[in-house]
Design a protein around this motif. Sequence first.
Motif, PDB file in Angstrom:
ATOM      1  N   ARG A 130       0.844  -1.198   0.000  1.00 46.87           N
ATOM      2  CA  ARG A 130       0.000   0.000   0.000  1.00 46.87           C
ATOM      3  C   ARG A 130       0.877   1.244   0.000  1.00 46.87           C
ATOM      4  NH1 ARG A 130      -2.462  -4.304   2.109  1.00 46.87           N
ATOM      5  NH2 ARG A 130      -4.609  -4.619   1.381  1.00 46.87           N
ATOM      6  N   VAL A 131       0.590   2.135  -0.960  1.00 46.11           N
ATOM      7  CA  VAL A 131       1.453   3.277  -1.246  1.00 46.11           C
ATOM      8  C   VAL A 131       0.693   4.570  -0.948  1.00 46.11           C
ATOM      9  CG1 VAL A 131       2.858   4.414  -3.015  1.00 46.11           C
ATOM     10  CG2 VAL A 131       2.508   1.922  -3.098  1.00 46.11           C
ATOM     11  N   THR A 132       1.397   5.531  -0.331  1.00 49.36           N
ATOM     12  CA  THR A 132       0.857   6.867  -0.108  1.00 49.36           C
ATOM     13  C   THR A 132       1.889   7.894  -0.554  1.00 49.36           C
ATOM     14  OG1 THR A 132       1.710   6.840   2.165  1.00 49.36           O
ATOM     15  CG2 THR A 132      -0.585   6.201   1.858  1.00 49.36           C
ATOM     16  N   ALA A 133       1.430   9.105  -0.879  1.00 47.00           N
ATOM     17  CA  ALA A 133       2.340  10.217  -1.130  1.00 47.00           C
ATOM     18  C   ALA A 133       2.978  10.608   0.197  1.00 47.00           C
ATOM     19  CB  ALA A 133       1.591  11.391  -1.732  1.00 47.00           C
ATOM     20  N   ALA A 134       4.251  11.036   0.166  1.00 50.12           N
ATOM     21  CA  ALA A 134       4.967  11.320   1.412  1.00 50.12           C
ATOM     22  C   ALA A 134       5.884  12.518   1.232  1.00 50.12           C
ATOM     23  CB  ALA A 134       5.785  10.094   1.846  1.00 50.12           C
ATOM     24  N   LEU A 135       6.274  13.108   2.363  1.00 48.70           N
ATOM     25  CA  LEU A 135       7.254  14.183   2.392  1.00 48.70           C
ATOM     26  C   LEU A 135       8.632  13.598   2.639  1.00 48.70           C
ATOM     27  CD1 LEU A 135       5.358  16.741   4.671  1.00 48.70           C
ATOM     28  CD2 LEU A 135       5.298  16.568   2.172  1.00 48.70           C
ATOM     29  N   PHE A 144       7.335   8.823  -2.094  1.00 45.27           N
ATOM     30  CA  PHE A 144       6.252   7.882  -1.861  1.00 45.27           C
ATOM     31  C   PHE A 144       6.633   7.016  -0.664  1.00 45.27           C
ATOM     32  CE2 PHE A 144       5.929   8.555  -6.516  1.00 45.27           C
ATOM     33  CZ  PHE A 144       4.632   9.039  -6.567  1.00 45.27           C
ATOM     34  N   ALA A 145       5.628   6.626   0.121  1.00 49.14           N
ATOM     35  CA  ALA A 145       5.836   5.702   1.232  1.00 49.14           C
ATOM     36  C   ALA A 145       5.075   4.416   0.944  1.00 49.14           C
ATOM     37  CB  ALA A 145       5.358   6.317   2.541  1.00 49.14           C
ATOM     38  N   VAL A 146       5.713   3.291   1.215  1.00 50.15           N
ATOM     39  CA  VAL A 146       5.125   1.981   0.936  1.00 50.15           C
ATOM     40  C   VAL A 146       5.043   1.186   2.237  1.00 50.15           C
ATOM     41  CG1 VAL A 146       5.286  -0.128  -0.427  1.00 50.15           C
ATOM     42  CG2 VAL A 146       6.235   2.010  -1.330  1.00 50.15           C
ATOM     43  N   ARG A 276      16.873   6.745   9.298  1.00 42.63           N
ATOM     44  CA  ARG A 276      17.356   7.280   8.036  1.00 42.63           C
ATOM     45  C   ARG A 276      18.488   6.381   7.551  1.00 42.63           C
ATOM     46  NH1 ARG A 276      17.619  13.772   9.574  1.00 42.63           N
ATOM     47  NH2 ARG A 276      15.370  13.983  10.062  1.00 42.63           N
ATOM     48  N   VAL A 277      18.316   5.841   6.362  1.00 43.99           N
ATOM     49  CA  VAL A 277      19.277   4.883   5.814  1.00 43.99           C
ATOM     50  C   VAL A 277      19.974   5.524   4.613  1.00 43.99           C
ATOM     51  CG1 VAL A 277      19.608   2.580   4.849  1.00 43.99           C
ATOM     52  CG2 VAL A 277      17.816   2.977   6.576  1.00 43.99           C
ATOM     53  N   ALA A 278      21.281   5.722   4.721  1.00 44.93           N
ATOM     54  CA  ALA A 278      22.076   6.285   3.628  1.00 44.93           C
ATOM     55  C   ALA A 278      22.683   5.133   2.829  1.00 44.93           C
ATOM     56  CB  ALA A 278      23.170   7.194   4.173  1.00 44.93           C
ATOM     57  N   VAL A 279      22.389   5.109   1.539  1.00 46.29           N
ATOM     58  CA  VAL A 279      22.928   4.110   0.620  1.00 46.29           C
ATOM     59  C   VAL A 279      23.759   4.843  -0.423  1.00 46.29           C
ATOM     60  CG1 VAL A 279      21.046   2.483   0.999  1.00 46.29           C
ATOM     61  CG2 VAL A 279      20.819   4.225  -0.775  1.00 46.29           C
ATOM     62  N   PRO A 280      24.584   4.147  -1.198  1.00 47.50           N
ATOM     63  CA  PRO A 280      25.394   4.852  -2.193  1.00 47.50           C
ATOM     64  C   PRO A 280      24.570   5.716  -3.150  1.00 47.50           C
ATOM     65  CG  PRO A 280      26.240   2.635  -1.899  1.00 47.50           C
ATOM     66  CD  PRO A 280      24.973   2.713  -1.101  1.00 47.50           C
ATOM     67  N   GLY A 281      23.306   5.339  -3.392  1.00 49.81           N
ATOM     68  CA  GLY A 281      22.488   6.074  -4.343  1.00 49.81           C
ATOM     69  C   GLY A 281      21.605   7.144  -3.748  1.00 49.81           C
ATOM     70  N   GLY A 282      21.683   7.379  -2.437  1.00 49.43           N
ATOM     71  CA  GLY A 282      20.823   8.407  -1.851  1.00 49.43           C
ATOM     72  C   GLY A 282      20.421   8.066  -0.438  1.00 49.43           C
ATOM     73  N   ARG A 283      19.181   8.422  -0.081  1.00 48.53           N
ATOM     74  CA  ARG A 283      18.725   8.179   1.284  1.00 48.53           C
ATOM     75  C   ARG A 283      17.274   7.722   1.279  1.00 48.53           C
ATOM     76  NH1 ARG A 283      16.195  13.139   2.782  1.00 48.53           N
ATOM     77  NH2 ARG A 283      16.587  14.772   1.252  1.00 48.53           N
ATOM     78  N   LEU A 284      16.951   6.918   2.254  1.00 47.31           N
ATOM     79  CA  LEU A 284      15.622   6.353   2.425  1.00 47.31           C
ATOM     80  C   LEU A 284      15.211   6.519   3.887  1.00 47.31           C
ATOM     81  CD1 LEU A 284      16.385   3.075   0.470  1.00 47.31           C
ATOM     82  CD2 LEU A 284      14.735   4.800  -0.297  1.00 47.31           C
ATOM     83  N   ARG A 285      13.933   6.403   4.141  1.00 44.78           N
ATOM     84  CA  ARG A 285      13.435   6.448   5.523  1.00 44.78           C
ATOM     85  C   ARG A 285      12.630   5.185   5.805  1.00 44.78           C
ATOM     86  NH1 ARG A 285      10.784  11.129   5.385  1.00 44.78           N
ATOM     87  NH2 ARG A 285       8.726  10.236   5.030  1.00 44.78           N
ATOM     88  N   VAL A 286      12.972   4.530   6.896  1.00 49.37           N
ATOM     89  CA  VAL A 286      12.309   3.293   7.294  1.00 49.37           C
ATOM     90  C   VAL A 286      11.620   3.522   8.634  1.00 49.37           C
ATOM     91  CG1 VAL A 286      12.638   0.866   7.929  1.00 49.37           C
ATOM     92  CG2 VAL A 286      13.991   1.866   6.067  1.00 49.37           C
ATOM     93  N   THR A 287      10.355   3.115   8.729  1.00 46.49           N
ATOM     94  CA  THR A 287       9.597   3.286   9.960  1.00 46.49           C
ATOM     95  C   THR A 287       8.998   1.948  10.372  1.00 46.49           C
ATOM     96  OG1 THR A 287       9.009   5.546   9.313  1.00 46.49           O
ATOM     97  CG2 THR A 287       7.722   4.541  11.077  1.00 46.49           C
ATOM     98  N   ALA A 288       9.311   1.517  11.595  1.00 44.07           N
ATOM     99  CA  ALA A 288       8.690   0.314  12.144  1.00 44.07           C
ATOM    100  C   ALA A 288       7.268   0.669  12.570  1.00 44.07           C
ATOM    101  CB  ALA A 288       9.493  -0.198  13.336  1.00 44.07           C
ATOM    102  N   ALA A 297      10.020   4.786   2.809  1.00 38.27           N
ATOM    103  CA  ALA A 297       9.734   6.025   2.083  1.00 38.27           C
ATOM    104  C   ALA A 297      10.982   6.492   1.349  1.00 38.27           C
ATOM    105  CB  ALA A 297       9.246   7.117   3.041  1.00 38.27           C
ATOM    106  N   GLY A 298      10.781   7.042   0.147  1.00 43.74           N
ATOM    107  CA  GLY A 298      11.910   7.533  -0.620  1.00 43.74           C
ATOM    108  C   GLY A 298      11.460   8.091  -1.948  1.00 43.74           C
TER     109      GLY A 298
END
Length: 309
Positions: A130-135, A144-146, A276-288, A297-298
């Motif tokens: 399930r996908v929502t628009a995200a900041l 988008f957040a999944v 906040r997860v930094a990967v070589p290609g950018g950054r993502l946000r993970v929420t438990a 989210a990313g």
Amino acid sequence: MSLSTLAGLRWTKGHGTENDFVLVTDPDGERDLGADDVRALCDRRAGLGGDGLIRAVRSDALPEGAAALAEDPAATWFMDYRNADGSAAQMCGNGVRVLVAHLLREGLLAPQELADGRVLAVGTRSGVKRVTAALDDEGTDGWFAVDMGPWAVPGGDAGVAAGFDATVGVRGLDGVPRPGLSLDLGNPHVVVALTGRGELEAADLLDAPEVSPVPPDGANVELVVPLDAPAPGVGALLMRVHERGVGETRSCGTGACAAALAVRLWGGADSPDVWRVAVPGGRLRVTALPGGRVELAGPAVLVADGVLA
């Protein structure tokens, strides 16, 4: 395999934190691309290049979509995802966001379907996502957040208590196997904590890390380095990943979730829920999320379109 057999195929190239994909729109499931086709399209020298291929298909047009529709009749679109080696994959967190961006751009989804907090259901081989628009982390639109669904530790309470259930050998790390914790995000992962940035940079992921015991279906391996908290209630980490069937990639969505969840488990009861997860290609946000679920989210970026000659 020559791309000449695919002449006339329309394609789009997109990425999520530089985890890149070839996208093919096939609403009625009329073009079932085989493993050889996928390998040719994803070849970085003789093809279009990509970590995988996403075929956008209506769920009622392929057998795997029946399970998605049974789970949620609103999941009218299905992400038929293949790794670069042509093998079918259960799930790709970055790929779901890129698929949604593609469907919106193509007019196959209306923008209002994601407006005002609305939730969009997308079918995958590991269930409906399930996908929502995200900041983003600065409060700007465009992510988008999944809801990636439930996650699990295959080693159970014993694995959590020990902090590991496998050992992982990685080239470049002095030949010493490191403890790893297995997580199931709809696809298999093993997360390994390193001592710092130096070890993370020294790791050689050209070859697949050696996991023992050997996972029956293979596994993605995430190498992580926890960082100081950037804000109250927020954790942070660095990550590199070797994806089964692909090799090292610039990012992995389910891998970022696995990495954050593993570090959270290692940290104990006071660990934050947001990472906040930094990967070589950018950054993502993970929420438990409550109920043993996790959200990713990313960004999602579409970079080119074309038709094979």
